[in-house]
Design a protein around this motif. Structure first.
Motif, PDB file in Angstrom:
ATOM      1  N   ALA A   1       0.749  -1.140   0.006  1.00 14.24           N
ATOM      2  CA  ALA A   1      -0.041  -0.009  -0.152  1.00 14.24           C
ATOM      3  C   ALA A   1       0.769   1.076  -0.060  1.00 14.24           C
ATOM      4  O   ALA A   1       0.404   2.247  -0.580  1.00 14.24           O
ATOM      5  CB  ALA A   1      -0.957  -0.076   1.277  1.00 14.24           C
ATOM      6  N   PHE A   2       2.130   1.103   0.474  1.00 18.65           N
ATOM      7  CA  PHE A   2       2.994   2.235   0.636  1.00 18.65           C
ATOM      8  C   PHE A   2       4.381   1.940  -0.042  1.00 18.65           C
ATOM      9  O   PHE A   2       5.301   1.600   0.723  1.00 18.65           O
ATOM     10  CB  PHE A   2       3.144   2.683   2.189  1.00 18.65           C
ATOM     11  CG  PHE A   2       1.899   3.177   2.631  1.00 18.65           C
ATOM     12  CD1 PHE A   2       1.858   4.841   2.834  1.00 18.65           C
ATOM     13  CD2 PHE A   2       0.887   2.448   3.206  1.00 18.65           C
ATOM     14  CE1 PHE A   2       0.617   5.218   3.524  1.00 18.65           C
ATOM     15  CE2 PHE A   2      -0.194   2.975   3.897  1.00 18.65           C
ATOM     16  CZ  PHE A   2      -0.187   4.584   3.890  1.00 18.65           C
ATOM     17  N   PRO A   3       4.382   2.072  -1.303  1.00 20.51           N
ATOM     18  CA  PRO A   3       5.654   1.357  -1.949  1.00 20.51           C
ATOM     19  C   PRO A   3       6.808   2.289  -1.779  1.00 20.51           C
ATOM     20  O   PRO A   3       7.930   1.906  -2.157  1.00 20.51           O
ATOM     21  CB  PRO A   3       5.132   1.432  -3.510  1.00 20.51           C
ATOM     22  CG  PRO A   3       4.007   2.389  -3.723  1.00 20.51           C
ATOM     23  CD  PRO A   3       3.187   2.307  -2.284  1.00 20.51           C
ATOM     24  N   ASP A   4       6.632   3.591  -1.246  1.00 15.86           N
ATOM     25  CA  ASP A   4       7.746   4.424  -1.260  1.00 15.86           C
ATOM     26  C   ASP A   4       7.974   4.538   0.512  1.00 15.86           C
ATOM     27  O   ASP A   4       9.187   5.297   0.753  1.00 15.86           O
ATOM     28  CB  ASP A   4       7.434   6.029  -1.495  1.00 15.86           C
ATOM     29  CG  ASP A   4       7.307   5.836  -2.905  1.00 15.86           C
ATOM     30  OD1 ASP A   4       7.925   5.242  -3.807  1.00 15.86           O
ATOM     31  OD2 ASP A   4       6.553   6.586  -3.629  1.00 15.86           O
ATOM     32  N   VAL A   5       7.687   3.675   1.130  1.00 22.73           N
ATOM     33  CA  VAL A   5       8.068   3.565   2.513  1.00 22.73           C
ATOM     34  C   VAL A   5       8.616   2.348   3.019  1.00 22.73           C
ATOM     35  O   VAL A   5       8.329   1.198   2.532  1.00 22.73           O
ATOM     36  CB  VAL A   5       6.523   3.695   3.427  1.00 22.73           C
ATOM     37  CG1 VAL A   5       7.105   3.723   5.085  1.00 22.73           C
ATOM     38  CG2 VAL A   5       5.870   5.088   3.001  1.00 22.73           C
ATOM     39  N   ASP A   6       9.621   2.503   3.731  1.00 24.14           N
ATOM     40  CA  ASP A   6      10.665   1.614   4.153  1.00 24.14           C
ATOM     41  C   ASP A   6      10.065   0.936   5.426  1.00 24.14           C
ATOM     42  O   ASP A   6       9.437   1.895   6.370  1.00 24.14           O
ATOM     43  CB  ASP A   6      12.043   1.752   4.251  1.00 24.14           C
ATOM     44  CG  ASP A   6      12.739   1.984   2.824  1.00 24.14           C
ATOM     45  OD1 ASP A   6      12.156   1.503   1.955  1.00 24.14           O
ATOM     46  OD2 ASP A   6      13.725   2.748   2.865  1.00 24.14           O
ATOM     47  N   VAL A   7      10.367  -0.247   5.887  1.00 23.41           N
ATOM     48  CA  VAL A   7      10.063  -0.805   7.106  1.00 23.41           C
ATOM     49  C   VAL A   7      11.017  -1.258   7.838  1.00 23.41           C
ATOM     50  O   VAL A   7      11.809  -2.167   7.349  1.00 23.41           O
ATOM     51  CB  VAL A   7       8.649  -1.863   7.153  1.00 23.41           C
ATOM     52  CG1 VAL A   7       8.693  -2.437   8.397  1.00 23.41           C
ATOM     53  CG2 VAL A   7       7.502  -1.195   6.816  1.00 23.41           C
ATOM     54  N   ASP A   8      11.460  -0.796   9.053  1.00 21.10           N
ATOM     55  CA  ASP A   8      12.714  -1.312   9.809  1.00 21.10           C
ATOM     56  C   ASP A   8      11.893  -2.003  11.453  1.00 21.10           C
ATOM     57  O   ASP A   8      11.277  -1.236  11.975  1.00 21.10           O
ATOM     58  CB  ASP A   8      13.415  -0.262  10.379  1.00 21.10           C
ATOM     59  CG  ASP A   8      14.592  -0.675  11.067  1.00 21.10           C
ATOM     60  OD1 ASP A   8      15.085  -1.852  11.130  1.00 21.10           O
ATOM     61  OD2 ASP A   8      15.270   0.065  11.822  1.00 21.10           O
ATOM     62  N   VAL A   9      12.333  -3.504  11.357  1.00 23.06           N
ATOM     63  CA  VAL A   9      11.926  -3.875  12.450  1.00 23.06           C
ATOM     64  C   VAL A   9      12.896  -4.419  13.455  1.00 23.06           C
ATOM     65  O   VAL A   9      14.136  -4.730  13.025  1.00 23.06           O
ATOM     66  CB  VAL A   9      10.987  -5.321  12.147  1.00 23.06           C
ATOM     67  CG1 VAL A   9      10.660  -6.097  13.391  1.00 23.06           C
ATOM     68  CG2 VAL A   9       9.969  -5.055  11.206  1.00 23.06           C
ATOM     69  N   ARG A  10      12.882  -3.765  14.731  1.00 26.47           N
ATOM     70  CA  ARG A  10      13.902  -4.212  15.729  1.00 26.47           C
ATOM     71  C   ARG A  10      13.413  -5.372  16.799  1.00 26.47           C
ATOM     72  O   ARG A  10      12.322  -4.872  17.563  1.00 26.47           O
ATOM     73  CB  ARG A  10      14.320  -2.906  16.277  1.00 26.47           C
ATOM     74  CG  ARG A  10      14.687  -1.828  15.346  1.00 26.47           C
ATOM     75  CD  ARG A  10      15.259  -0.648  16.124  1.00 26.47           C
ATOM     76  NE  ARG A  10      15.380   0.312  15.013  1.00 26.47           N
ATOM     77  CZ  ARG A  10      15.784   1.832  15.232  1.00 26.47           C
ATOM     78  NH1 ARG A  10      16.158   2.136  16.395  1.00 26.47           N
ATOM     79  NH2 ARG A  10      15.993   2.539  14.326  1.00 26.47           N
TER      80      ARG A  10
END
Length: 299
Positions: A117-126
């Motif tokens: 849905a947000f192709p220009d947003v990265d996701v970082d999981v910690r």
């Protein structure tokens, strides 16, 4: 007037202890550093630090500025990082912290549609085991906190996104599988395998064994869910994990589980976020996807 540069200087002095090292860290001359802070001291007529030998020690006024710096500087850094992302043609990054270590598989099911849905947003999981989630959320190191144990504060909102049951997991031949549920005293001779976190953060201790004055014979710690389940399946010990995770595990044919106590150990997974604004809408969008994913699974 206190400016951002003053906050950076006080933070550097607190970290390095000397004018020389602080100036070097900030790429300033000692004269420029001293001159900037003299303006603050003259404006408020209070000293910011004092000398103890070669070391600079913050006064009460200096500690007050340091407290402000610790709160505000991470917010500046976060905003600047977002602006750089926008300048690069990206909208930004959604940073998620995890305090529910076995919930990574559930999280992936929400991350996938979010990225679509947000192709220009990265996701970082910690998900480090020493991760201090609430502190990271307050410090703007993360945007969302996935936790089964919310600490309710005036600055944080929590949204319940997923209900689950924590169960005792064992290999198929274990004698406890003949019982309808497990009592705390029945684990006295067992080897418990868990994630490497302190006992107070493990539900099987804090909500089951410790209140009953019971414990296990041995406690082993392993970082990965897959290895924990393989160890349990081979009869090396028992573990406590969400029931849905066992049902979806590749080891499910070799495993069995029973409720922890007559009424079971029920838990809820929450997404926590700061109450301040979410200008790009990432946080709200992710929470909506998490809720819709849960509703689909419950239909």
């Amino acid at each position: 007037m206190i400016e951002r540069q003053h906050l950076r200087i006080v933070s550097a002095i607190a970290q390095h202890g000397t004018m020389t090292e602080a100036a070097k860290a900030l790429f300033l001359t000692q004269s420029a550093l001293s001159h900037a802070m003299k303006k603050v001291e003259n404006s408020f007529n209070v000293p910011i630090w004092r000398k103890e030998g070669r070391t600079l020690v913050l006064t009460q006024a200096g500690k007050s500025i340091l407290s402000l710096a610790n709160r505000v500087l991470p917010q500046f850094e976060h905003a600047e990082a977002q602006l750089r992302k926008i300048a690069e043609g990206k909208q930004g990054t959604l940073r998620i912290g995890m305090e529910c270590h076995p919930c990574f598989e559930w999280l992936l099911k929400v991350v996938a549609p979010f990225l679509k849905a947000f192709p220009d947003v990265d996701v970082d999981v910690r998900r480090a085991f020493s991760f201090g989630g609430l502190q990271a959320l307050h410090g703007y190191d993360i945007d969302l906190l996935l936790t089964p144990d919310p600490l309710h504060l005036a600055t944080i909102n929590y949204t319940a996104v997923f209900d689950y049951e924590q169960v005792l997991v064992m290999h198929r031949g274990h004698s406890l599988l003949t019982q309808p549920y497990v009592r705390p005293d029945q684990l006295a001779e067992e080897t418990l395998i868990s994630y490497p976190v302190e006992q107070s953060r493990l539900d099987i201790f804090s909500h089951f064994l410790t209140p009953a004055g019971c414990t296990v014979k041995d406690h082993r710690k392993i970082e990965t869910t897959e290895i924990i389940l393989q160890m349990v399946a081979s009869g090396r010990g028992i573990t406590a994990l969400p029931k849905w995770l066992i049902d979806e595990s590749r080891e499910v044919q070799q495993l069995g589980y029973r409720p922890l106590g007559e009424h079971g150990l029920k838990k809820t997974l929450y997404l926590g976020h700061r109450k301040d604004s979410d200008p790009l809408g990432f946080v709200d969008a992710f929470i909506e996807l998490a809720l819709s994913h849960n509703n689909v699974n419950n239909d």
